[in-house]
Design a protein around this motif. Structure first.
Motif, mmCIF file in Angstrom:
data_model
loop_
_atom_site.group_PDB
_atom_site.id
_atom_site.type_symbol
_atom_site.label_atom_id
_atom_site.label_comp_id
_atom_site.label_asym_id
_atom_site.label_seq_id
_atom_site.Cartn_x
_atom_site.Cartn_y
_atom_site.Cartn_z
ATOM 1 N N ASP D 181 -6.532 3.022 6.537
ATOM 2 C CA ASP D 181 -5.964 1.727 6.935
ATOM 3 C C ASP D 181 -4.754 1.321 6.093
ATOM 4 O OD1 ASP D 181 -7.059 0.797 4.555
ATOM 5 O OD2 ASP D 181 -8.796 -0.067 5.519
ATOM 6 N N GLY D 182 -4.510 1.990 5.000
ATOM 7 C CA GLY D 182 -3.311 1.720 4.205
ATOM 8 C C GLY D 182 -3.198 0.298 3.692
ATOM 9 N N ALA D 183 -4.328 -0.369 3.462
ATOM 10 C CA ALA D 183 -4.295 -1.785 3.107
ATOM 11 C C ALA D 183 -4.082 -2.041 1.613
ATOM 12 C CB ALA D 183 -5.580 -2.465 3.571
ATOM 13 N N LEU D 184 -4.131 -1.002 0.792
ATOM 14 C CA LEU D 184 -4.055 -1.218 -0.653
ATOM 15 C C LEU D 184 -2.761 -1.902 -1.102
ATOM 16 C CD1 LEU D 184 -5.282 -0.830 -3.457
ATOM 17 C CD2 LEU D 184 -4.352 1.473 -3.490
ATOM 18 N N PRO D 185 -1.571 -1.424 -0.695
ATOM 19 C CA PRO D 185 -0.339 -2.030 -1.232
ATOM 20 C C PRO D 185 -0.225 -3.518 -0.937
ATOM 21 C CG PRO D 185 0.165 0.037 -0.136
ATOM 22 C CD PRO D 185 -1.263 -0.270 0.164
ATOM 23 N N THR D 186 -0.640 -3.933 0.257
ATOM 24 C CA THR D 186 -0.492 -5.345 0.595
ATOM 25 C C THR D 186 -1.342 -6.203 -0.326
ATOM 26 O OG1 THR D 186 -0.226 -6.809 2.503
ATOM 27 C CG2 THR D 186 -2.265 -5.589 2.400
ATOM 28 N N VAL D 187 -2.540 -5.740 -0.660
ATOM 29 C CA VAL D 187 -3.393 -6.507 -1.573
ATOM 30 C C VAL D 187 -2.811 -6.481 -2.987
ATOM 31 C CG1 VAL D 187 -5.674 -6.606 -2.631
ATOM 32 C CG2 VAL D 187 -5.460 -6.197 -0.185
ATOM 33 N N VAL D 188 -2.342 -5.320 -3.417
ATOM 34 C CA VAL D 188 -1.768 -5.211 -4.765
ATOM 35 C C VAL D 188 -0.543 -6.113 -4.900
ATOM 36 C CG1 VAL D 188 -0.565 -3.658 -6.356
ATOM 37 C CG2 VAL D 188 -2.632 -2.891 -5.182
ATOM 38 N N PRO D 195 7.466 -4.804 -8.541
ATOM 39 C CA PRO D 195 7.717 -4.187 -7.241
ATOM 40 C C PRO D 195 6.667 -3.117 -6.965
ATOM 41 C CG PRO D 195 9.446 -3.601 -8.834
ATOM 42 C CD PRO D 195 8.572 -4.612 -9.499
ATOM 43 N N VAL D 196 6.276 -2.998 -5.693
ATOM 44 C CA VAL D 196 5.246 -2.036 -5.297
ATOM 45 C C VAL D 196 5.875 -0.975 -4.406
ATOM 46 C CG1 VAL D 196 3.098 -1.720 -4.026
ATOM 47 C CG2 VAL D 196 3.416 -3.757 -5.437
ATOM 48 N N VAL D 197 5.742 0.278 -4.814
ATOM 49 C CA VAL D 197 6.185 1.395 -3.982
ATOM 50 C C VAL D 197 4.964 1.887 -3.216
ATOM 51 C CG1 VAL D 197 7.178 3.697 -3.957
ATOM 52 C CG2 VAL D 197 7.962 2.005 -5.639
ATOM 53 N N ALA D 198 5.014 1.781 -1.886
ATOM 54 C CA ALA D 198 3.856 2.108 -1.059
ATOM 55 C C ALA D 198 4.003 3.502 -0.472
ATOM 56 C CB ALA D 198 3.714 1.086 0.055
ATOM 57 N N VAL D 199 2.964 4.317 -0.636
ATOM 58 C CA VAL D 199 2.981 5.688 -0.114
ATOM 59 C C VAL D 199 1.832 5.869 0.866
ATOM 60 C CG1 VAL D 199 3.135 8.125 -0.702
ATOM 61 C CG2 VAL D 199 3.698 6.391 -2.420
ATOM 62 N N PRO D 200 2.127 5.898 2.166
ATOM 63 C CA PRO D 200 1.056 6.211 3.111
ATOM 64 C C PRO D 200 0.713 7.694 3.025
ATOM 65 C CG PRO D 200 3.161 5.931 4.254
ATOM 66 C CD PRO D 200 3.413 5.646 2.802
ATOM 67 N N THR D 201 -0.564 8.039 3.221
ATOM 68 C CA THR D 201 -0.907 9.462 3.253
ATOM 69 C C THR D 201 -1.452 9.829 4.628
ATOM 70 O OG1 THR D 201 -3.231 9.289 2.602
ATOM 71 C CG2 THR D 201 -1.590 9.307 0.826
ATOM 72 N N SER D 202 -1.482 11.127 4.859
ATOM 73 C CA SER D 202 -1.979 11.609 6.148
ATOM 74 C C SER D 202 -3.500 11.719 6.151
ATOM 75 C CB SER D 202 -1.339 12.954 6.475
ATOM 76 O OG SER D 202 -1.540 13.860 5.417
ATOM 77 N N VAL D 203 -4.145 11.168 5.134
ATOM 78 C CA VAL D 203 -5.608 11.206 5.079
ATOM 79 C C VAL D 203 -6.170 10.322 6.191
ATOM 80 C CG1 VAL D 203 -7.593 10.452 3.719
ATOM 81 C CG2 VAL D 203 -5.722 11.717 2.634
ATOM 82 N N GLY D 204 -7.112 10.854 6.929
ATOM 83 C CA GLY D 204 -7.723 10.114 8.028
ATOM 84 C C GLY D 204 -7.906 11.048 9.207
#
Lengths: 250, 250, 250, 250, 250, 250, 250, 250
Positions: D181-188, D195-204
């Motif tokens: 769901d990639g929800a971690l960066p938004t909460v962080v 600044p937050v660098v968000a890295v989506p992964t292909s896990v799933g």
């Protein structure tokens, strides 16, 4: 500034004919006109053969007027694409010589072009594709090329296309405009030796997805010799066809 | 069969030199060789300037061998694309003169081409795009054109591209091959007057979605003068470039 | 409530200075104002450095007025984004000091910001990208940063960008805004050492698919050092740039 | 070559200390090493602060060896990403000092880095995201930054994340890596000022569509202050974080 | 008609109490009212616990009036969803007892419901998600359940959500409504033991793609216990929650 | 021109009854009427059994009038689809016998059709699908077939569908129109032996993505015997059904 | 830690029974076990009713063994999903009591569950959907619920489904698993009053796009009362069904 | 059980010839064979004209053997599709009369079919489309129809297609199989009066996206009279063609 010019400039510096500061200024001289909100690219014609064109969509009337005025002053001719009829009215009032091509949504202004080599055939698959085809045809004419139109020649009535074959085989470039299934370019490319510029249109509904279906058909054409431009991009097709017709580097 | 030939045939019928039945047969004469599983298009060169090419992917070894043999017999030269190294080995054993271009995955067979006009520049953005660029370059050479390669000139190091500008400006057509962001053709088209054939590659990962990102970039290029072919379609780029370089209908 | 404060609170409980019930109340004290339909986050600045902003789209005039009023009362300053001109008129009538930045569709209200460190360069590829670029520039200014704009510097006229290089190389962060092919950030990131915040815009048509093409280009940029925000998200770019310019945890 | 250097060069020409031909040569001096199949960008560090990195995917073993050798010779240090274990073995045999970071699929070679300012926190949402997080962490360390890892801190167990808050709030940049769901960066981003660098992964699996779901979540984060990089692009996240941590233009 | 009824019918036939023709008629008796253009499903409540609802979008005023009238006559209560304010005015004029819930775009008509077991908590992430949340809340109330609303509790301000935890933990079902990043349900499901009905909304812009981003986030939630309904489908969420709260087959 | 005619023509040439020039003219005679902007395909009926139809969307009023006039003159009957009510008014004024079918957005003009074999059942899943279903039904009637409508028979109330089974089993072709989940055709195809023409509609919202959901459902139907047409393409369904009902080549 | 416990803790501090430092420690006590590479969430059962499950895909054998060992030690029971047969063999060797459910790719370990209320019906549309259905059924059983399977009951043979209606109507929750057209849940939800958990599977080919077609069908179901989980997510369906069957907050 | 049978059954109950219990049993008699893991639909032929077929993909060898055995026993003939060569070997060993059609990946077993009316023409655009075309042709033959194949007749060589026109015009149904641009069906439908069943194939690369391009082309065909089936679904095309050829309800 090309290498030749650079060499001459450096020689002038070495000869004391030009100070380093002046040379620095020469190198910095901007090849564009800065209007604050827009930078007009006045040297584009030197660099890649065709003057910069004005894409009207999303531009404000007053900005359009300023840009057209500055371009006319610098180069004497101007081409405006994606121009709505009401905005065209304003420009025609401001620049009396301007001509608005309604179907093509193109405004041209300034004297006739220098004739350019090559005949460009513009095909439209259906009558709903005419607007995009006209954009291509009007622009190509304005660039100076001979243009021959064949409209409503889609593959649902092959004989209409085959009747136009002799003319097609005379063309130096063919621009094939089609929406819905987008099958016209693939059939044309299999019948003529000229390069085919394929223009998908957003004509259609449902699973045409705004022209995506026609775009994919053209990219996957089983007949090679086709170059595809963006959906509804009649202007881009004309530029590519013009580059081809003028004969590359010659 | 073109109108001229048709007129001559009808005249021969009128003159009694040819019976209606014979004329019917003439009209029916198939311009292809039927192998049962495939119909070779032997007249394609007459029709659109380049002989039919064999696309090897998904074809069986024995079918490939039969098709190549028949094409060689009919025309003396043959080009096979998307050929895996192992399948190439078999063909080279069967047809001793064949040459396999590994990087391009292309096999060529038969004598040298008749020289064709026009210089075609082939650019690759990164080293991972070399395979597709080589497919384009090898095919264009085999068609008879002069080809000049500039590899690893992507926009992440603009000076590498700018260093190649003089050569680029001499080209009659530029083939620009790029994966990932696919930004190379748009920059090239803004710098040179020649038509640009843009080839997106499937190089990349994640949101490159198998080349979709590069494809969309090229279709939306803000510099006009670009014709896009399918992802990884080096062969198609070569055919389009060849049609352009040969000068259309001339 | 951070660990230090928690430790102090627990010490106060142990010392009998605060009863358990009072401590529970302290812990429960809500760091937001509840308007029934919305909960304003008044401590956001303490938590992550920037006050909560009001996103106007889809909010009713009366709700907007109530929220702005409550924010001004609590913090003296307020920023409203995605505000239509007509709604802006109403707010300006209700809050006399408010300023509406039309191009950016942003309304600011309250005294000047405390100056913040860092210079933020805002680039726009084309004149149609100005609205989004202005949203970023106005917001960054309102946060207190020095902002330098360079508009109409897309890669279709590289010299326009290269002319701005010296200024760009002075920037602490670059915000690069581009629609259509979205190639600007990748070229910028290869030329400067600063982090690049890339903002795709929905400018374009056909296969730009509402900005998807530009978004994918930026995500697949072959030059690293780029962080991408949502399509048309000028405000988000300004926040990210501000966090970067303020120097992280310092 | 910056304006200062250009001014000095022109002055030398004016002074007769350098002939026009020599000056032309200076200007043409290539800032890269040409290996035929690849052009190494040796000046990249001067231009944008970090040396060029070698992306191993799709490169042949012999090419990799040649590139690494040339880079080591020119700069003494080299970083190879997306390197498979077997290819790493070959490189380690050829370059004895090389270290292979298996989880990160990264090979580093050459002396320790000069320390760089700033602490970079690397978060991974789940244990399956570790590979990408390690790529980011290893690269950031190799660039010279202090790195602090917090793994398995996804939002399905908020307390695990909240426990790491003090460390997170000390970070100058946060790299948040998450699939599904990639929800971690938004909460962080809502909890820390960096600044937050968000890295989506292909896990799933299923509707994660190879990381698309996580990517879209991050682009649409309701908390601002996030810059997104390509799916699985740990290296790109490290470069962006490094540019941020080094403080922009300073 | 269930097996019990069938058995009784057959027994009546065997006993001569009912002729075969009458039995055939009984079996054929239509459990719906046929208005020509629509077939109202009057037995739906018997079959799956909730009466048929009228989806107003795309229906003509006169058709709506006829359907509502027929439903009221047959069952005394009616629920209309997706009803525009102007169409609601007409219905209210025709059916005086009708109540229009503007925010929810729902019209209810008829007496109060029989109370149903279970408390349903309805959460909305942002104020722009209120319309969809209200559709869910109004429908669930109309079905007879206790409903508790908590609005503006998105993950960008976790404390607002955590403050509502005690109430949330009392709920039998939680409906979590969120647009943009759609991260609310995954966080909620990790904090409470009740089933979570997740409703993505089309709130957002750019790469939210009309709610697709939020939808994918919810489907890929790393916390299990979530059932997702269609984008903006507040009504569907209420029906699912009602089925859950009523305790399945009991 | 079929082979028989060709043979006769050649015989006439051989017999001197027709000169080669005349024969060439005969072969060139265009089977369409050229209006400049459109080529009407007057022989289509001979070629594939149904006359050309006029698709009104995107056509200008004056063009429509000209095309309808020319078609009526050539063939006495005409069918116009996708015609807006206002444009229909103009055509009815110009051609007094014309009938406008509002729900279907179809205009028919000219005498009654020759009866054609076969009964075509038209099903609509919901009342919102009526427009598309009516387009199919009106067109099929105009082609001369018996048509039987069953509306509001979606799978959410299976008994409504099962009640119509006897009529369905009498049909020679079934046209099943459905939006939202698009499940109707798969259920119908499992219950009747006739071919099923499936028409997805754009009815729905959110993840129906303009009918994509229904389209995919129909293409993936687990019951075979279904042919799918484009979203909202009632006319296309009628043509396919008519070809089927007329019995192919017979 | 809930408010009650917090109040008690604060009271103990006030009473001097616990020092502030000890209290701080209590608050900080981690409710998970840290293995370095993974943080096991040992309190999840308290928080949301079901223990954490191990998702095996992408985890290394040695990591899996460590995690399973730690979970067994902490809680006596463990569930591993998405486990390949070979990895299962290793775990069975290490933990003798473990049972591998091959079709479901699930490994269970530890004593029988405490019986839970509610009957869960698991339906599979086709035999190719069995694996996913079994994952759901095995997990639901392991959670302690009564489970009833009905397989191969897709809508292509409605009588097979209707025969199972009596059992279906007894269920407290129905899990409906279907690939291809995914039409099963919509039909089931129209026939029974229980909530339906819909699981799309990746079974299919071509335009099923890996389960996307079935997913969209389920999200657009015209019968309400359906909650959808991710493609192939049998485990997630079981968790949601278990939450429902256990009766929410009760 | 049709109404006639029901009426007879009810009459028998009324006459005391059959007890209610017996009647209930009659009504409950399952028209399928339950193998535990699969329910064979033995009455399908009665219901919709063609026996159930076995889709082999994803089925285990032992399950396949059991299903085939049971089908042969019940009906004497069986058709297995999507069968890999190795699995076919096993079945041929178990059922000696079975024939495996390798190219079509179809296994047939049992006596010759009863001849069915209608000739079905099967076209393939390229040699790579042969597998799917053969699946269609083999299945249609097995159903009892006359089948005529024309392969390699894609629109890139129109004359190859036009040569086959006389045969095509004799067909009762045409199955047109094409990958890449998928333009074949639209051209065919414009040339013949028979209904056209269009089968997109996954042949192609890059932007063919697994057959999506061809699928969209066919759905958007500008020539009506086409019904589309799923990508690579040769079997489905054969079933639809057979339903058409058999003449619907007759």
């Amino acid at each position: 500034m090309n290498p030749e010019q650079l060499k001459r400039l450096l020689a002038a510096v070495a000869a004391g004919e030009r100070s380093p500061e002046e040379a620095l200024g020469d190198l910095a001289e901007l090849p564009y006109a800065d209007l604050g909100f827009a930078k007009l690219d006045l040297h584009r014609e030197l660099r890649n053969g065709l003057p910069e064109t004005i894409y009207a969509e999303g531009k404000r009337p007053e900005d359009l007027r300023a840009i057209v005025g500055r371009m006319l002053q610098a180069r004497g001719r101007v081409l405006v694409t994606r121009l709505r009829a009401d905005a065209a009215g304003e420009l025609k009032a401001a620049f009396p010589g301007a001509v608005y091509h309604e179907r093509a949504r193109v405004l041209t202004c300034g004297g006739p072009p220098e004739p350019q080599p090559g005949m460009i055939a513009v095909l439209a698959a259906g009558t709903s594709d005419l607007d995009v085809a006209e954009e291509a045809a009007v622009c190509a004419s304005w660039f100076g090329h001979e243009v021959e139109r064949s409209y409503d020649v889609g593959v649902a009535g092959l004989h209409r296309l085959l009747d136009n074959l002799p003319a097609l085989r005379r063309a130096d470039v063919v621009i094939a405009v089609a929406g819905m299934d987008g099958a016209l370019p693939t059939v044309v490319a299999s019948l003529v030796p000229a390069p085919v510029v394929a223009v998908p249109t957003s004509v259609g509904y449902g699973s045409s997805f705004g022209g995506l279906a026609a775009l994919l058909t053209m990219l996957n054409a089983c007949a090679p010799g086709i170059g595809v431009v963006n959906i509804d991009n009649g202007y881009g097709a004309a530029v590519l066809a013009s580059r081809i017709a003028r004969g590359g580097a010659k």
